[in-house]
Scaffold this active site. Structure first.
Site, PDB file in Angstrom:
ATOM      1  CE1 TYR A 225      -3.577  -1.961   5.550  1.00  0.00           C
ATOM      2  CE2 TYR A 225      -2.849   0.062   4.961  1.00  0.00           C
ATOM      3  CZ  TYR A 225      -3.569  -1.094   4.390  1.00  0.00           C
ATOM      4  OH  TYR A 225      -3.853  -1.325   3.236  1.00  0.00           O
TER       5      TYR A 225
ATOM      6  CB  SER B  33      -0.940   0.028   1.297  1.00  0.00           C
ATOM      7  OG  SER B  33      -1.491   1.155   1.605  1.00  0.00           O
TER       8      SER B  33
END
Length: 253
Positions: free
Chosen positions: A155, A142
């Site tokens: 995350y 990501s």
């Protein structure tokens, strides 16, 4: 529709979103796809949709948070199909982990899925691929990997792990015949992003993101970040001095 050169593929996180889309994308190009996820009923529906399109998807019930079991299951699949050609570690987990009210349970689940489970998925048959002198492993990271984003400590860190993990694998596997790719999506419509309570600039439809990812995999891109607008923004943010980044992040938070 051009066919892929892969015979077999394993795609995790295939019960919804990008994983589901990628499973169909490759199956429609003649690849026998093992679609792995926890939600068996979603996988069965996916396999039925593939059959209607004369494509082949095998549902694989799998919880990658159980890293040792994942390692064993991926090896079983490799044995069953006489060698996986492509592994896409797409499964991921993301919940808010604000430093002011951080919960260890959320941090642990993020690490179990995005770090341990993903590394197990990618590592399981790499030595076999090297022996066969063919194969392709793909990690879906990501753009959150490039900086520690507000309220996303676990995350962002988990995706930064994958970024560096794939880079080291790529360096090590040069000349072996095994390809390594890492993909960095921006914001994509999915079950996970639907829970976000903040603005998501340059938000992509799932189908458009799947097409970009599938083509990048076929090209064998070492790294691929998209969409280009978000890539440009994060490219600048990545190199900001900490003081300036902290101020911007504080206002965004």
């Amino acid at each position: 529709m051009a066919e892929s050169s892969y015979r077999t593929a394993l795609i995790t996180g295939a019960s919804s979103g990008l994983g589901r889309g990628l499973a169909l994308w490759f199956a429609r190009r003649g690849v026998k796809v093992y679609a792995a996820a926890r939600r068996k009923e979603n996988l069965e529906a996916l396999a039925q949709q593939a059959r209607a399109a004369h494509a082949h998807i095998e549902p694989v019930e799998l919880d990658i948070a159980q890293a040792d079991a994942t390692l064993a299951r991926v090896r079983e699949l490799d044995d069953a199909c006489e060698g996986l050609d492509l592994i896409v570690a797409n499964a991921g987990y993301g919940q808010e982990t604000s430093g002011k009210r951080i919960k260890w349970e959320t941090v642990k689940q993020t690490i179990d899925v995005n770090v341990s489970g993903t590394a197990a998925t990618l590592s399981a048959v790499l030595p076999r691929m090297v022996e066969r002198k063919r194969g392709h492993v793909v990690g879906v990271a990501s753009m959150a990997a490039f900086r520690g984003l507000p309220r996303n400590a676990a995350y962002s860190a988990s995706k930064a792990f994958l970024h560096i993990f794939m880079e080291s694998l790529r360096v090590d596997l040069q000349g072996t015949g095994v390809k390594v790719s890492c993909l960095y999506p921006g914001f994509v419509k999915s079950e996970m992003t639907a829970q976000n309570k903040f603005a998501m600039p340059f938000l992509l439809e799932t189908e458009a993101a799947v097409e970009l990812m599938g083509q990048a995999i076929l090209r064998g891109e070492a790294e691929y970040a998209f969409p280009w607008q978000m890539k440009g923004v994060m490219g600048l943010v990545k190199h900001l001095p900490n003081g300036l980044f902290d101020g911007i992040a504080r206002r965004a938070r």
